[in-house]
Design a protein around this motif. Sequence first.
Motif, PDB file in Angstrom:
ATOM      1  N   SER A 278      -0.055   4.403   2.195  1.00 58.40           N
ATOM      2  CA  SER A 278       0.211   4.209   3.623  1.00 58.40           C
ATOM      3  C   SER A 278       1.714   4.178   3.890  1.00 58.40           C
ATOM      4  O   SER A 278       2.190   4.735   4.884  1.00 58.40           O
ATOM      5  CB  SER A 278      -0.427   2.905   4.112  1.00 58.40           C
ATOM      6  OG  SER A 278      -1.834   2.961   4.026  1.00 58.40           O
TER       7      SER A 278
ATOM      8  N   ASP B  92       0.876  -1.174   0.000  1.00 59.82           N
ATOM      9  CA  ASP B  92       0.000   0.000   0.000  1.00 59.82           C
ATOM     10  C   ASP B  92       0.915   1.226   0.000  1.00 59.82           C
ATOM     11  O   ASP B  92       1.393   1.660   1.048  1.00 59.82           O
ATOM     12  CB  ASP B  92      -0.893  -0.014   1.243  1.00 59.82           C
ATOM     13  CG  ASP B  92      -1.884   1.146   1.271  1.00 59.82           C
ATOM     14  OD1 ASP B  92      -1.670   2.130   0.527  1.00 59.82           O
ATOM     15  OD2 ASP B  92      -2.848   1.088   2.053  1.00 59.82           O
TER      16      ASP B  92
ATOM     17  N   GLY C 224      -7.872   0.816   7.874  1.00 62.17           N
ATOM     18  CA  GLY C 224      -7.721   2.264   7.854  1.00 62.17           C
ATOM     19  C   GLY C 224      -7.144   2.771   9.160  1.00 62.17           C
ATOM     20  O   GLY C 224      -6.915   1.996  10.100  1.00 62.17           O
TER      21      GLY C 224
ATOM     22  N   LYS D 166      -9.750   7.094   7.467  1.00 56.60           N
ATOM     23  CA  LYS D 166     -10.230   6.837   6.120  1.00 56.60           C
ATOM     24  C   LYS D 166     -10.110   5.352   5.808  1.00 56.60           C
ATOM     25  O   LYS D 166      -9.029   4.772   5.890  1.00 56.60           O
ATOM     26  CB  LYS D 166      -9.409   7.641   5.102  1.00 56.60           C
ATOM     27  CG  LYS D 166      -9.924   7.507   3.673  1.00 56.60           C
ATOM     28  CD  LYS D 166      -9.143   8.395   2.709  1.00 56.60           C
ATOM     29  CE  LYS D 166      -9.687   8.233   1.292  1.00 56.60           C
ATOM     30  NZ  LYS D 166      -8.936   9.086   0.332  1.00 56.60           N
TER      31      LYS D 166
ATOM     32  N   ARG E 131     -10.025   1.830   3.763  1.00 58.69           N
ATOM     33  CA  ARG E 131      -9.516   1.342   2.490  1.00 58.69           C
ATOM     34  C   ARG E 131      -9.891  -0.135   2.385  1.00 58.69           C
ATOM     35  O   ARG E 131     -10.139  -0.807   3.401  1.00 58.69           O
ATOM     36  CB  ARG E 131      -7.992   1.507   2.410  1.00 58.69           C
ATOM     37  CG  ARG E 131      -7.550   2.960   2.581  1.00 58.69           C
ATOM     38  CD  ARG E 131      -6.042   3.075   2.731  1.00 58.69           C
ATOM     39  NE  ARG E 131      -5.329   2.679   1.529  1.00 58.69           N
ATOM     40  CZ  ARG E 131      -5.156   3.487   0.488  1.00 58.69           C
ATOM     41  NH1 ARG E 131      -5.653   4.699   0.511  1.00 58.69           N
ATOM     42  NH2 ARG E 131      -4.492   3.079  -0.574  1.00 58.69           N
TER      43      ARG E 131
END
Length: 274
Positions: free
Chosen positions: A79, A76, A153, A138, A140
């Motif tokens: 991130s 990711d 998240g 948020k 994901r």
Amino acid sequence: MEYLLLAVIGLAAGVIGALVGLGGGIILVPATLFVGINLGMISGITPQTVVGLSVIMMIFTGLASTLSYMKTKTIDYRSGLIFFAGSVPGTLVGAFVNKGLDLPSFNLYFGILLILLSTLLLVRKYLKPVNWFVNHGKKRTFEDNMGQTFVFGYPVWFALLLTFGVGFASGLFGIGGGSIIVPAMILLFLFPPHVAVGTSMFMVFLSAMVNSVTHISLGNVPWLYTIPVVPAAYIGAKLGAMLNQKMKSETLVIALRIILFILGVRAIIEGIAG
């Protein structure tokens, strides 16, 4: 003989680090300190030079791991960049604090960290995931090869705070930080385990480059010793990634818990006695 010993240590650090996702520094640092200082088999070894050697090694083990996880698409990147942004200032602070540590102090604090990490490895499977961070951040989604969908998240402010601490430990002790951030990502942010490891190694690779600049500027890197360690660790990381697909890593994790605990107790005793 010094170069052969360092090559063996580097190879072991690369294999174990890639196999269980803990980063090779957690193996290289105590092993090199023991062989170099306690056994007197490697000249010029100090806590500062061992940490400098470790962060240079982690650039290449991190690169090898990142390239492997890029192929499996388990990184990711968003991130990873957020975590990297939080870890950079912590890494810089940790590297400068390391400059003032003598060997007894280094052994004491490093031993405490090893005990904490071995305990975390022991209990992480018994800890229940926390939904609060996902609900307040948020969200994901990620779908793995088996068709299973994960929702994860985190609040960005907490991720930055957490990774500052991870970066500080990385700069201070020359460890990759994966041993701290991976369990946190899985338990607190509900990351899929394979994405947590891949993202962590991407962050470790980026952080190691920043960390190395700091330690180079402080004169902590024993360049001649990087000659045997770096290629051996890179090859080890590739081997570890291959073995990870063919064997149960839990057996090695159990052994690693015991090793970290023993090394931690020994370092604390030496730190107190010193």
